[in-house]
Scaffold this active site. Structure first.
Site, PDB file in Angstrom:
ATOM      1  N   THR A 123      14.408 -33.832  -5.253  1.00  8.83           N
ATOM      2  CA  THR A 123      15.351 -34.007  -6.355  1.00  8.83           C
ATOM      3  C   THR A 123      14.637 -34.039  -7.697  1.00  8.83           C
ATOM      4  OG1 THR A 123      16.881 -35.619  -7.345  1.00  8.83           O
ATOM      5  CG2 THR A 123      15.174 -36.506  -5.923  1.00  8.83           C
ATOM      6  N   ASP A 124      15.357 -33.659  -8.747  1.00  8.52           N
ATOM      7  CA  ASP A 124      14.799 -33.749 -10.092  1.00  8.52           C
ATOM      8  C   ASP A 124      14.590 -35.191 -10.538  1.00  8.52           C
ATOM      9  OD1 ASP A 124      17.493 -34.407 -10.413  1.00  8.52           O
ATOM     10  OD2 ASP A 124      17.872 -32.952 -12.006  1.00  8.52           O
ATOM     11  N   GLU A 125      15.227 -36.139  -9.846  1.00 12.12           N
ATOM     12  CA  GLU A 125      15.136 -37.537 -10.258  1.00 12.12           C
ATOM     13  C   GLU A 125      13.726 -38.100 -10.145  1.00 12.12           C
ATOM     14  OE1 GLU A 125      18.326 -40.209  -9.206  1.00 12.12           O
ATOM     15  OE2 GLU A 125      19.556 -38.519  -8.549  1.00 12.12           O
ATOM     16  N   TYR A 147      15.678 -45.196  -5.173  1.00 14.08           N
ATOM     17  CA  TYR A 147      15.920 -43.918  -4.499  1.00 14.08           C
ATOM     18  C   TYR A 147      14.910 -42.867  -4.937  1.00 14.08           C
ATOM     19  CZ  TYR A 147      17.717 -39.176  -4.200  1.00 14.08           C
ATOM     20  OH  TYR A 147      17.816 -37.819  -4.019  1.00 14.08           O
ATOM     21  N   LYS A 151      11.815 -40.851  -2.903  1.00 10.03           N
ATOM     22  CA  LYS A 151      11.709 -39.394  -2.804  1.00 10.03           C
ATOM     23  C   LYS A 151      10.378 -38.906  -3.375  1.00 10.03           C
ATOM     24  CE  LYS A 151      14.206 -36.704  -1.510  1.00 10.03           C
ATOM     25  NZ  LYS A 151      14.338 -36.089  -0.150  1.00 10.03           N
TER      26      LYS A 151
END
Length: 324
Positions: A123-125, A147, A151
């Site tokens: 994810t870009d997060e 979260y 990741k």
């Protein structure tokens, strides 16, 4: 090609499985999914009778199950993850266990069985928040939620298995996905289903938080390009090209269902809420020929229409987890 797809009963994973089996009948896919609250085996009903499809209910943290389903596979496409930021703020344990330990178990099995390619879907997060410009794949990781931190840990672990053990690993990082079959705790399906039921929708803070939106089918198209053409040890950003504030997105969803701003409830902002995400996906465009094919206007209209037509899919899910 024989592919193990983890988390294949989830939103993005099931799109990938349906798309791959429908477009390439010779593919053999084994889905491994624990069927937690957001894993819905009915998402795979359209391909349930496909001769190349096998479903196994199991946990990616279980070494015995993972070893059995990894044997004989040509590739692993790893979607399985705990992914809801608010839930990670309430309790980080399941996120660290599934996202980090589960990934490690899969990597070990892939190495043992000589899997030809391991695609780790991220994810870009993991990049944190960016006030202007866009992240390239070389940007330092600076996650802000439990979260995204889990990741980021999984990303680094996967890449370490390439550097240390020579495992053929590629990592993808995507922007916010939307489309059919998305579990109705995420903002787009939550707002659509609430509005269809005449209920209010919760908008965090002042709605200035900005995200790039990517249709799930475009995301899966990008993953397939990386599976077949990506370079081992590399990271590929996958973007949608439509950047919107949450306030603007809310307005578009209100318009789509014919509702007014009186249906919006402004709620306290999320802890550590990232202000803006923005990916530079020039690498996958230039190297692999990726380009989004679904315009946001068309994709959002089709998504709203899908939820209108599939109450029997989402109503039981919302009732089961008491989503409001």
């Amino acid at each position: 090609m024989r592919i193990l797809v983890t988390g294949g009963a989830g939103f993005i994973g099931s799109e990938y499985v349906r798309r791959r089996l429908e477009s390439d009948p010779a593919t053999r896919i084994t889905v491994l999914d624990k069927l937690t609250y957001s894993g819905v085996e009915a998402n795979l009903a359209p391909v349930a009778k496909h001769p190349g499809y096998t479903f196994v209910q199991g946990d990616i943290c279980d070494p015995d199950v993972v070893d059995q389903v990894t044997a004989g596979q040509d590739a692993v496409v790893h979607f399985a993850a705990e992914s809801h930021v608010d839930r990670s703020i309430d309790g980080a344990g399941p996120f660290v266990s599934t996202n980090v330990t589960g990934t490690q178990v899969l990597l070990d099995a892939a190495r043992r069985h000589g899997v030809g390619r391991f695609v780790h879907v991220s994810t870009d997060e993991v990049y944190g928040s960016i006030s202007e410009g866009s992240w390239t794949e070389a940007w330092p990781l600076a996650p802000n939620s439990p979260y995204s931190a889990s990741k980021a840990g999984a990303d680094l672990l996967a890449l370490a298995y390439h550097r240390t053990h020579g495992l053929d690993v590629v990592v993808t990082r995507c922007t916010n996905n939307y489309g059919p079959y998305q579990f109705p705790e995420k903002v787009v399906p939550l707002f659509i289903t609430n509005l269809l039921d005449g209920k209010p929708v919760p908008l965090y803070g002042d709605g200035r938080n900005m995200r790039d939106w990517l249709h799930v089918s475009d995301h899966c198209r990008g993953i397939d390009l990386v599976l077949h053409g990506g370079r081992a040890g590399e990271v590929y950003n996958i973007g949608g090209g439509t950047e919107l504030t949450n306030h603007k997105l809310t307005g578009l969803l209100l318009d789509a269902v014919g509702a007014g701003w009186d249906r919006v409830e402004y709620v306290a902002d999320r802890k550590g809420h990232d202000l803006r995400y923005s990916l530079d996906d020039g690498k996958i465009r230039e190297q692999l020929g990726y380009a989004p094919q679904v315009s946001f206007t068309d994709g959002l209209a089709a998504t709203v229409a899908w939820y209108r037509a599939h109450r029997t899919w989402w109503e039981p899910l919302k009732a089961r987890v008491a989503l409001r």
